[in-house]
Design an enzyme around this catalytic site. Structure first.
Site, PDB file in Angstrom:
ATOM      1  N   LEU A   1       0.708  -1.152  -0.051  1.00 24.57           N
ATOM      2  CA  LEU A   1       0.020   0.121   0.027  1.00 24.57           C
ATOM      3  C   LEU A   1       0.728   1.168   0.062  1.00 24.57           C
ATOM      4  CD1 LEU A   1      -3.048  -0.314   2.468  1.00 24.57           C
ATOM      5  CD2 LEU A   1      -2.914  -0.265  -0.015  1.00 24.57           C
ATOM      6  N   HIS A   2       1.417   1.359  -1.153  1.00 23.27           N
ATOM      7  CA  HIS A   2       1.972   2.841  -1.260  1.00 23.27           C
ATOM      8  C   HIS A   2       1.976   3.620  -2.398  1.00 23.27           C
ATOM      9  CE1 HIS A   2       5.579   2.276  -3.960  1.00 23.27           C
ATOM     10  NE2 HIS A   2       6.473   2.050  -3.107  1.00 23.27           N
ATOM     11  N   ALA A   3       2.204   4.896  -2.393  1.00 17.60           N
ATOM     12  CA  ALA A   3       1.940   5.985  -3.354  1.00 17.60           C
ATOM     13  C   ALA A   3       0.590   5.768  -3.986  1.00 17.60           C
ATOM     14  CB  ALA A   3       2.752   5.517  -4.613  1.00 17.60           C
TER      15      ALA A   3
ATOM     16  N   PRO B   1      -1.796   3.370  -4.648  1.00 12.80           N
ATOM     17  CA  PRO B   1      -2.841   2.696  -4.089  1.00 12.80           C
ATOM     18  C   PRO B   1      -3.176   3.286  -2.856  1.00 12.80           C
ATOM     19  CG  PRO B   1      -1.247   1.224  -4.745  1.00 12.80           C
ATOM     20  CD  PRO B   1      -0.877   2.595  -5.277  1.00 12.80           C
TER      21      PRO B   1
END
Lengths: 87, 536
Positions: free
Chosen positions: A14-16, A18
């Site tokens: 879950l980064h950037a 998303p």
């Protein structure tokens, strides 16, 4: 309060982008949306909280919604995560 | 009125304009504890600052998506609640509460392993600064918002600053740090903005909005000029413009010295745009096409086809020679999509031809692209950082391998394409005689050669004065290389800063240099110098 478990499928977790999409959708929910990740309790409406939690690909999280629209909100959030959060 | 003399002229010209102090104001918090009654007012202060920053970012986000991400963080609910809790619960004032909350988040991101996440820490801090500036009622400078003519004064300017520079408003640049080969110098030169660098202590002497005269021909800054000085500099500015016009009138003349020696006056370029700009100066070719810009300004290693299109466009633009330097990366030049291992001494490390020869497939894509483009003009291949004959032979053998492949595929290329090398290491100077037998041309890269010969890091401020290409060791090395080249009848050029320094022109002519290649901004001056030189 209603809750459901779901697995994060996004390849880099879950980064950037998303994380951003998840926050935006959670922000539209009237109920409180909380993510339980291991011992951590994360505010789904906060991009900072989500990014700081560094949730990895393949991890199982629990989504908790509480409020008048909790049923609908939980459904929306689960569907969004399962659809891959725009990736 | 005060006059300051400066010896580092990065880009010539004269300017008279008010100063724009490009300096971050003091944004550290004035922290204090407040009473119950005051805390409501502090809450309001914070929320007003937050709203103003949100509005500002909403506006910016329309043009640049980086700011959309910043807007999300600025609007973050946990950030807001964190600050509010410190104000209501711990009775801190808004500035202190904001500062502490931002520091906490920045610390979390900074401690992460992921490089991307580490950078988000910088985003959080930047937003913190925006909000703090609002709380303190101070303005942060922004070069992109200039609407009147100014002379920008700064400690240093980085790529993120210079992308916003508009030459219609920025009439001059003065920096406290940096040398003539630093980023700001190169950009200023290409935009023709008069620039003086390394002017220590200047920021304390200037006031925002105060008029300054700067003479980047002779290295003089006049602070708060009186009537007479103003008139004098307006006059100088006119004379300088007249000189420019005279230089332009010389453009039609070929670069021949007084005693009749014809030399080649070429340009250093990074892309087609630079070539178009340089063509106006009647150049004799491109002595250095920096192919690394194609790699640096990208999201992946450029493919053969992508490179071919770029080289082809360049070759078609220029009828004379187009010298393409193969990938020169490493040292201080990194790629956004390729992780280089941290090295103790990057300038003595895995860079340039060393990388290319290790990553053969990647290198061959570049060589094939250059070969394919060679039918559209007079293309030459140049290898950087060579220290041994083996390297030169290996590189040339790869060129041959690519030629054989193209033959087999029935794709045409210039069969007589020249392959030459940069002379920028002490090893290549000492072996110049041997190299001259196997290379088709030499090009002396004085920036690296000077730093390697003198063991002086050109980016190190403390020893910047020792970095000097007029050092006898450098001058003798250049002479040796030229002699070695001429003995084998190959052309010897130069593509470092020294080639564009008109003070060096007579020496280089005397040593017998055949080709001078430089940034477009220097060509007119060096042409004038060449036309006026000749002592016998």
């Amino acid at each position: 309060m209603v809750s459901q478990k779901v697995t994060i499928k996004n390849p880099s977790g879950l980064h950037a982008r998303p994380a951003s999409i998840l926050t935006q959708t959670a922000g539209k929910c009237k109920s409180d949306v909380i993510i339980i990740y291991g011992e951590k309790k994360i505010q789904a409406k906060s991009i900072l909280n989500i990014m700081a939690a560094a949730i990895k690909s393949g991890s199982e999280i629990e989504l908790q919604c509480s409020g008048e629209t909790e049923e609908q909100d939980l459904k929306t959030m689960i569907e969004l995560i399962e659809s891959g959060l725009g990736e | 009125m005060e006059q300051i003399y400066v010896d580092k002229t990065a880009s010539r010209g004269i300017a008279v304009a008010p100063v724009y102090l490009y300096q971050e104001p003091d944004l550290s918090p004035v922290g204090e504890l407040v009473s119950e009654e005051q805390s409501a007012a502090e809450l309001e202060k914070f929320n007003r600052a937050r709203e103003n920053v949100q509005k500002e970012l909403e506006h910016l986000a329309q043009e640049n998506e980086i700011f959309a991400a910043h807007l999300e963080i600025a609007s973050d609910i946990v950030l807001k609640e964190g600050v509010e809790a410190k104000i209501s619960g711990e009775k801190k004032n808004a500035q202190l509460a904001l500062w502490e909350t931002i520091e906490e988040f920045a610390a979390i991101f900074a401690s992460m392993d992921d490089a991307y996440m580490k950078e988000r820490g910088a985003d959080v801090k930047d937003i913190g600064k925006r909000m703090m500036a609002e709380l303190k009622g101070v303005k942060r400078p922004d070069l992109g918002r200039l609407e009147t003519e100014v002379i920008v004064a700064a400690r240093d300017l980085y790529p993120s600053d210079t992308v916003k520079l508009k030459s219609e408003f920025v009439k001059g640049i003065i920096t406290e740090e940096g040398g003539v080969t630093s980023h700001v110098s190169i950009i200023a030169k290409s935009m023709n903005i008069p620039t003086l660098v390394g002017v220590r202590g200047i920021l304390d002497k200037l006031t925002d909005g105060g008029t300054v005269c700067m003479d980047a021909e002779n290295g003089v800054i006049v602070i708060e000029p009186d009537e007479a000085a103003l008139a004098e500099y307006e006059e100088k500015k006119k004379a300088c413009e007249k000189e420019r016009a005279y230089l332009e009138s010389l453009r039609s003349k070929p670069a021949v010295t007084k005693h009749g020696k014809r030399v080649f006056l070429c340009a250093n370029v990074g892309n087609a745009e630079d070539i178009r700009h340089a063509l106006a100066m009647n150049i004799d070719g491109v002595g250095l096409f920096r192919s690394e810009l194609l790699y640096m300004d990208n999201t992946h290693f450029p493919t053969e086809e992508e490179q071919y299109q770029v080289y082809k466009e360049a070759a078609e633009l220029i009828p004379q020679e187009l010298t393409i330097r193969t990938l020169d990366i490493g040292g201080d030049k990194e790629l956004p999509y390729f992780e280089f291992e941290k090295e103790e001494n990057p300038f003595l490390g895995w860079r340039a031809i060393r990388i290319s020869l290790d990553m053969k497939e990647m290198f061959k894509e570049q060589l094939r692209a250059i070969l394919r483009a060679s039918v559209y003009g007079h293309v030459r291949i140049m290898f950087p950082m060579i220290i041994s004959l083996e390297e030169l032979r290996d590189a040339k053998e790869l060129v041959e391998e690519c030629k054989r492949e193209l033959d087999a595929e029935g794709i045409s290329y210039d069969k007589n394409i020249e392959t030459g090398m940069m002379i920028e290491t002490p090893a290549s100077v000492l072996l110049a005689e041997e190299f001259a037998k196997e290379a088709d041309f030499f090009s002396i890269g004085t920036n690296d050669l000077t730093q390697y010969l003198l063991a002086v890091d050109r980016g190190n401020k403390k020893i910047a004065e020792k970095y000097d290409y007029f050092h006898p060791a450098v001058v003798r090395a250049i002479g040796k290389v030229i002699d070695a080249g001429h003995k084998e009848n190959i052309k010897v050029g130069m593509c470092g800063e020294m080639a564009g320094d008109k003070k060096a022109t007579p020496v280089l002519l005397e040593l017998g240099l055949d080709e001078f290649s430089m940034s477009a901004g220097s060509i007119d001056y060096v042409r004038k110098q060449i036309l006026g030189t000749g002592f016998f």
